[in-house]
Enzyme design. Structure first.
Site, PDB file in Angstrom:
ATOM      1  CG  ASP A 120      -1.922   1.120   1.247  1.00 44.57           C
ATOM      2  OD1 ASP A 120      -1.948   1.900   0.285  1.00 44.57           O
ATOM      3  OD2 ASP A 120      -2.668   1.228   2.239  1.00 44.57           O
ATOM      4  CB  SER A 173      -4.144   7.295   4.792  1.00 47.68           C
ATOM      5  OG  SER A 173      -4.999   6.263   5.159  1.00 47.68           O
TER       6      SER A 173
END
Length: 458
Positions: free
Chosen positions: A243, A332
C-alpha cells in the site's frame, strides 16, 4: 528564481507520553554495549537487533523460526526449532537470547496460506507473532454469523498451537478522509491524506511516499483544500502486494527536508530506511492526530479491507507491519519511524481510534523504496520540517503559528495551541494512550482545510 521548499507540519496535538519519550532522545547515542560474559545476551537498540536477526536467519537456516525485540531488557530473542547445536551456540555468542519453539517458519507460512485460501473475509487480518510462535488472527466488529463461523473453523483446522484468534472492537478501514495535510479534488468531493517521507525518485527528481490507496484515489495533490496541484502520482500500489505511492513534485527545484517534524520546534532527522522488528517501539506522525507511539506486534501481515468500490468485494493487502499504535482518518500515508531516525513505514489502515486504541497496519518503507526505485538521501528523507513559528506548540507537538505562503496565497493556520509544554525530562510510558487530555490549550482552527499543513516558502 528562488527554489521552493516543501514541508509538512504537525496536524494536531501529540500525545504527551509520546513526545516525552521521543524528544529528549531523538539524537541520543545508543552504543549497544556488550554483556560482561562472552556468549551472554547483550543489550542493543532495536535497529541493531534487526540487523543481528537478519544475520542469524541466514546462519540458522531452517532452524530459524522468527525473532523479536525485548524492549524491557533491550535484547534480541531468536526462536529456533531444531538444527546444528553449534549454530545455536554461535547465535548465543552473537548476543541473542535463543528460545526453543514448536512451529517452524515454513509451518507458520503454510498456515497463513490456508487462511488466505479459506478465510479471505473483509474485516480480517493475520500475521506471525514470534512472541507466541503462532499466527495471530484478528477479526473486526463486522465479522459475525456465518463469517465468524467460517473464520473460527479455519483457525481450528490449522491444528492446536498453530494460531490464535481475537476480536477487534473497531472496523478495519483505510484512513483516507479527514486530516489537513495533502489534498486532492476528485469527483464527489476532496480526498485528504498525510505525506510520509520525502525521497529522491530514480530519475533524481524530488518526490514523496504516501499510502497507495491515496495514490489510487487521486492523481494530483495540493497543499491546500482547493489549491493548485503541486505533486503528481508517479506509481501507486493498492490493493495487492503493498500500500504505497510515489508522488513527484511538479517543481523540480522543490527542496524536501530529511526530517520529521514532531512539533514544539523539534524535528527528528531521518537517516535511513530500516526494517521493523516485533517488540520495538515506534512513533507515528499523522496530519490528523499528530505524534503517537507504540510497539510493532507482527510482520508480513495480511489485511482484508472491505472494498470501497464493490460492496461485495474485498481489498487484500499483504506484507504489512502490524502495530498497536493508534491512527485515525487523514493519517493515511503518514510516517512511522524510530527514535534514532529510521524510516519504518507508511500508515495504511486499521481499526479503532486514538481514544480507545486499536490495531494499525503500515507499509514497510524498505519494500516501497525497492519497488519504486526511490532512495532516501540528499533530496530529503523525512516528513518535512514545519514551516513558520511553532514556538507555541502545546504538549510537545501541536503547531503554533504556522504562517507561511500556501499555493496561490496566504495560508496562515494553526490556531492558538499555546497549552502546556511537555517536560523534556519526563519519563514516558511507551504504551501511553494517544491523546493528551489535559493542558493542550485552544486547538480551534488547527488548519484543516486551510492548507497550513503543507506549505511552500518562495
Amino acid at each position: 528564481m528562488p527554489k521552493r521548499k516543501a514541508a509538512i507540519a504537525v496536524g494536531g496535538v501529540a500525545a504527551l507520553g509520546a513526545a516525552a519519550l521521543l524528544l529528549p532522545n531523538a539524537n541520543a547515542s545508543q552504543d549497544g554495549a556488550s554483556a560482561d560474559a562472552a556468549g551472554a545476551p547483550r543489550t542493543m537498540k532495536a535497529t541493531d537487533a534487526s540487523d543481528l536477526s537478519a544475520q542469524l536467519q541466514k546462519a540458522l537456516g531452517d532452524a530459524f523460526a522468527g525473532s523479536y525485540y525485548d524492549s524491557g531488557k533491550q535484547q534480541l530473542v531468536v526462536n529456533v526449532v531444531s538444527g546444528d547445536n553449534n549454530l545455536i551456540v554461535q547465535a548465543k555468542k552473537a548476543g541473542a537470547v535463543v528460545r526453543q519453539v514448536e512451529n517452524s517458519t515454513s509451518e507458520l507460512k503454510a498456515a497463513a496460506q490456508t487462511l488466505k485460501t479459506k478465510a479471505t473475509i473483509p474485516g480480517t487480518s493475520w500475521a506471525v507473532d514470534p512472541r507466541t510462535n503462532k499466527v495471530l488472527v484478528t477479526a473486526d466488529s463486522t465479522v459475525t454469523g456465518a463469517k465468524w463461523n467460517r473464520l473460527e473453523s479455519t483457525v481450528q483446522g490449522l491444528g492446536s498451537g498453530m494460531a490464535t484468534i481475537k476480536k477487534s472492537a473497531g472496523t478495519f478501514k483505510t484512513f483516507v478522509s479527514g486530516g489537513d495535510a495533502i489534498f486532492s479534488q476528485v469527483q464527489g468531493g476532496n480526498v485528504r491524506c498525510s505525506l510520509g517521507f520525502n525521497v529522491k525518485a530514480s530519475d533524481g527528481s524530488p518526490a514523496f511516499l504516501t499510502a497507495g490507496h491515496c495514490g489510487v484515489a487521486a492523481k494530483d495533490w495540493s497543499d491546500s483544500q482547493n489549491g493548485q496541484p503541486i505533486a503528481t502520482v508517479d506509481q501507486a500500489t493498492f490493493p495487492g502486494q503493498g500500500d504505497f505511492s510515489l508522488v513527484k513534485y511538479n517543481d523540480a527545484t522543490t527542496q524536501a527536508p530529511s526530517e520529521v517534524n514532531v512539533g514544539n520546534g523539534q524535528t527528528v532527522q531521518i537517516t535511513q530506511a530500516v526494517d521493523a522488528t516485533v517488540g520495538a517501539t515506534v512513533f507515528r506522525m499523522g496530519s490528523t492526530t499528530g505524534l503517537h507511539n507504540g510497539q510493532v506486534t507482527g510482520l508480513d501481515a495480511t489485511v482484508n479491507f472491505q472494498s470501497e468500490t464493490d460492496p461485495n468485494g474485498v481489498d487484500t493487502v499483504t506484507g504489512l507491519i502490524q502495530t498497536n499504535v493508534c491512527a485515525e482518518a487523514g493519517d493515511s500515508g503518514g510516517s512511522l519511524f524510530t527514535q534514532d531516525g529510521g524510516a519504518v513505514g507508511l500508515t495504511s489502515g486499521g481499526s479503532g481510534d486514538c481514544t480507545s486504541g486499536g490495531e494499525t497496519f503500515f507499509q514497510p518503507v524498505t519494500a516501497a523504496l525497492q519497488a519504486t526505485g526511490a532512495t532516501l538521501g540528499d533530496a530529503g528523507a523525512g516528513a518535512g520540517a514545519g514551516a513558520g513559528d511553532q514556538s507555541g506548540a502545546g504538549a510537545g507537538a501541536g503547531a503554533g503559528d504556522q504562517s507561511g505562503a500556501g499555493a496561490g496565497g496566504d495560508a496562515v493556520g494553526g490556531g492558538d495551541q499555546s497549552g502546556a509544554t511537555a517536560d523534556p525530562s519526563a519519563t514516558a510510558d511507551p504504551s501511553a494512550t494517544a491523546t493528551d487530555p489535559a493542558g493542550t490549550g485552544d486547538q480551534s482552527g488547527t488548519g484543516a482545510g486551510d492548507g497550513s499543513s503543507l506549505t511552500q516558502n518562495h
